[in-house]
Design a protein around this motif. Structure first.
Motif, PDB file in Angstrom:
ATOM      1  N   ALA A 295      30.453 -24.039  17.249  1.00 15.60           N
ATOM      2  CA  ALA A 295      30.963 -22.667  17.293  1.00 15.60           C
ATOM      3  C   ALA A 295      29.785 -21.714  17.228  1.00 15.60           C
ATOM      4  CB  ALA A 295      31.932 -22.396  16.145  1.00 15.60           C
ATOM      5  N   GLY A 296      29.826 -20.665  18.031  1.00 15.09           N
ATOM      6  CA  GLY A 296      28.714 -19.724  18.049  1.00 15.09           C
ATOM      7  C   GLY A 296      29.001 -18.528  18.932  1.00 15.09           C
ATOM      8  N   PHE A 297      28.030 -18.149  19.760  1.00 17.24           N
ATOM      9  CA  PHE A 297      28.163 -16.931  20.555  1.00 17.24           C
ATOM     10  C   PHE A 297      27.289 -17.033  21.795  1.00 17.24           C
ATOM     11  CE2 PHE A 297      24.545 -16.345  17.760  1.00 17.24           C
ATOM     12  CZ  PHE A 297      23.583 -15.796  18.597  1.00 17.24           C
ATOM     13  N   THR A 298      27.557 -16.147  22.745  1.00 13.20           N
ATOM     14  CA  THR A 298      26.673 -15.956  23.884  1.00 13.20           C
ATOM     15  C   THR A 298      26.393 -14.462  24.047  1.00 13.20           C
ATOM     16  OG1 THR A 298      26.361 -16.243  26.273  1.00 13.20           O
ATOM     17  CG2 THR A 298      28.622 -15.942  25.515  1.00 13.20           C
ATOM     18  N   LEU A 299      25.145 -14.140  24.331  1.00 13.24           N
ATOM     19  CA  LEU A 299      24.742 -12.779  24.699  1.00 13.24           C
ATOM     20  C   LEU A 299      24.468 -12.814  26.192  1.00 13.24           C
ATOM     21  CD1 LEU A 299      22.304 -12.051  21.729  1.00 13.24           C
ATOM     22  CD2 LEU A 299      24.726 -11.435  21.920  1.00 13.24           C
ATOM     23  N   SER A 300      25.371 -12.240  26.967  1.00 12.97           N
ATOM     24  CA  SER A 300      25.319 -12.436  28.414  1.00 12.97           C
ATOM     25  C   SER A 300      25.371 -11.117  29.168  1.00 12.97           C
ATOM     26  CB  SER A 300      26.484 -13.326  28.861  1.00 12.97           C
ATOM     27  OG  SER A 300      27.730 -12.717  28.562  1.00 12.97           O
ATOM     28  N   ILE A 301      25.083 -11.233  30.467  1.00 14.16           N
ATOM     29  CA  ILE A 301      25.215 -10.124  31.415  1.00 14.16           C
ATOM     30  C   ILE A 301      26.103 -10.610  32.554  1.00 14.16           C
ATOM     31  CG2 ILE A 301      24.006  -8.622  33.043  1.00 14.16           C
ATOM     32  CD1 ILE A 301      21.549  -8.831  31.257  1.00 14.16           C
ATOM     33  N   THR A 302      27.070  -9.803  32.938  1.00 17.22           N
ATOM     34  CA  THR A 302      27.962 -10.155  34.034  1.00 17.22           C
ATOM     35  C   THR A 302      28.099  -8.973  34.979  1.00 17.22           C
ATOM     36  OG1 THR A 302      30.112 -11.172  34.565  1.00 17.22           O
ATOM     37  CG2 THR A 302      30.105  -9.405  32.912  1.00 17.22           C
ATOM     38  N   ALA A 303      28.853  -9.173  36.062  1.00 14.83           N
ATOM     39  CA  ALA A 303      29.108  -8.098  37.031  1.00 14.83           C
ATOM     40  C   ALA A 303      30.427  -8.400  37.723  1.00 14.83           C
ATOM     41  CB  ALA A 303      27.977  -8.009  38.049  1.00 14.83           C
ATOM     42  N   ARG A 304      31.210  -7.356  38.006  1.00 15.82           N
ATOM     43  CA  ARG A 304      32.530  -7.533  38.624  1.00 15.82           C
ATOM     44  C   ARG A 304      32.706  -6.575  39.798  1.00 15.82           C
ATOM     45  NH1 ARG A 304      36.523 -10.288  36.075  1.00 15.82           N
ATOM     46  NH2 ARG A 304      38.096  -8.904  36.978  1.00 15.82           N
ATOM     47  N   HIS A 305      33.594  -6.976  40.702  1.00 16.86           N
ATOM     48  CA  HIS A 305      33.783  -6.177  41.913  1.00 16.86           C
ATOM     49  C   HIS A 305      34.395  -4.811  41.619  1.00 16.86           C
ATOM     50  CE1 HIS A 305      37.922  -7.617  41.454  1.00 16.86           C
ATOM     51  NE2 HIS A 305      38.280  -6.700  42.333  1.00 16.86           N
ATOM     52  N   GLU A 306      35.207  -4.700  40.530  1.00 16.26           N
ATOM     53  CA  GLU A 306      35.813  -3.405  40.210  1.00 16.26           C
ATOM     54  C   GLU A 306      34.757  -2.340  39.910  1.00 16.26           C
ATOM     55  OE1 GLU A 306      38.580  -6.364  37.952  1.00 16.26           O
ATOM     56  OE2 GLU A 306      36.495  -6.256  38.636  1.00 16.26           O
ATOM     57  N   TYR A 307      33.572  -2.797  39.486  1.00 19.72           N
ATOM     58  CA  TYR A 307      32.499  -1.868  39.105  1.00 19.72           C
ATOM     59  C   TYR A 307      31.304  -1.994  40.047  1.00 19.72           C
ATOM     60  CZ  TYR A 307      35.420  -2.069  34.957  1.00 19.72           C
ATOM     61  OH  TYR A 307      36.495  -2.043  34.097  1.00 19.72           O
ATOM     62  N   ASN A 308      31.602  -2.345  41.309  1.00 23.20           N
ATOM     63  CA  ASN A 308      30.565  -2.424  42.349  1.00 23.20           C
ATOM     64  C   ASN A 308      29.436  -3.387  41.987  1.00 23.20           C
ATOM     65  OD1 ASN A 308      31.822  -0.560  44.088  1.00 23.20           O
ATOM     66  ND2 ASN A 308      30.938   1.156  42.942  1.00 23.20           N
ATOM     67  N   TYR A 309      29.774  -4.412  41.214  1.00 21.07           N
ATOM     68  CA  TYR A 309      28.809  -5.449  40.813  1.00 21.07           C
ATOM     69  C   TYR A 309      27.579  -4.868  40.116  1.00 21.07           C
ATOM     70  CZ  TYR A 309      31.600  -9.045  42.999  1.00 21.07           C
ATOM     71  OH  TYR A 309      32.621  -9.910  43.307  1.00 21.07           O
TER      72      TYR A 309
END
Length: 211
Positions: free
Chosen positions: A156-170
């Motif tokens: 059990a833990g965590f992730t510090l990540s960066i993502t991108a989605r089409h709703e926000y123009n990636y």
């Protein structure tokens, strides 16, 4: 900025290229590329009065990231399931959402002296609207071993990540999330839960991890 500038396939390719470039760089700068780095190196400081207990969380985080970067063991990720919490969605929405997140990911990992898992990864998968969603970041799990460390384990833990989605123009955006896993041998089932509001977020996302 138009959505065509942040085309999903281009962004996903860039993320995977970054991981491959990182791997090559680490191998060139590692005197023993097959060595698992587990020793926690003390932080070097010019202040002789500073004790090890005074190392900041940021300093410890950078040390963990650097040691994982320098390691030469790899994880491979296969997304298998997306579940939209039926208690927080209208049925007509969940009926049309995609819950089969086809995709792939890879990254570096290591286990530290305490047996805890660290990883740097990149992954891309099909989101709820069948659009490509990339994600990359650092992951940590505190591990429990009921028996042999090569056998069954839980984390059990965590992730510090960066993502991108089409709703926000990636446009890249931060996405800190919890992590849990169960595993045996080389294979683990890992998952996270994306919190949200009614008809938004509240998604369980799971994938297989091979090490």
């Amino acid at each position: 900025m138009s959505s065509s500038y942040f085309h999903p396939s281009v962004l996903a390719t860039a993320l995977f290229s970054l991981v491959l470039t990182t791997s090559a760089f680490a191998s060139e700068n590692n005197t023993n590329p097959h060595q698992t780095i587990t020793t926690e190196n003390p932080q070097v400081t010019s202040n002789p009065s500073q004790s090890n207990n005074e190392e900041s969380y940021w300093g410890k985080f950078k040390r963990n990231v650097n040691q994982t970067w320098d390691n030469d063991q790899y994880n491979y990720y296969l997304p298998v399931w997306t579940w939209h919490n039926r208690f927080t969605y209208d049925k007509e929405k969940t009926d049309r959402y995609n819950e089969t997140p086809w995709g792939f990911g890879m990254g570096k990992y290591r286990y530290d002296n305490d047996g805890d898992w660290h990883s740097l990864y990149a992954m891309a998968f099909m989101d709820s609207n069948n659009r490509v969603q990339p994600i990359m970041g650092y992951g940590f799990e505190k591990m429990w071993y009921p028996g042999d460390k090569d056998g069954f384990r839980m984390g059990a833990g965590f992730t510090l990540s960066i993502t991108a989605r089409h709703e926000y123009n990636y446009i890249p955006m931060p996405l800190p999330l919890p992590l849990v896993s169960v595993g045996y041998g080389h294979l683990s089932l890992q998952a996270t839960y994306v919190p949200g509001t009614y008809n938004n977020g509240n998604v369980l996302f799971a994938w297989l991890r091979w090490q």
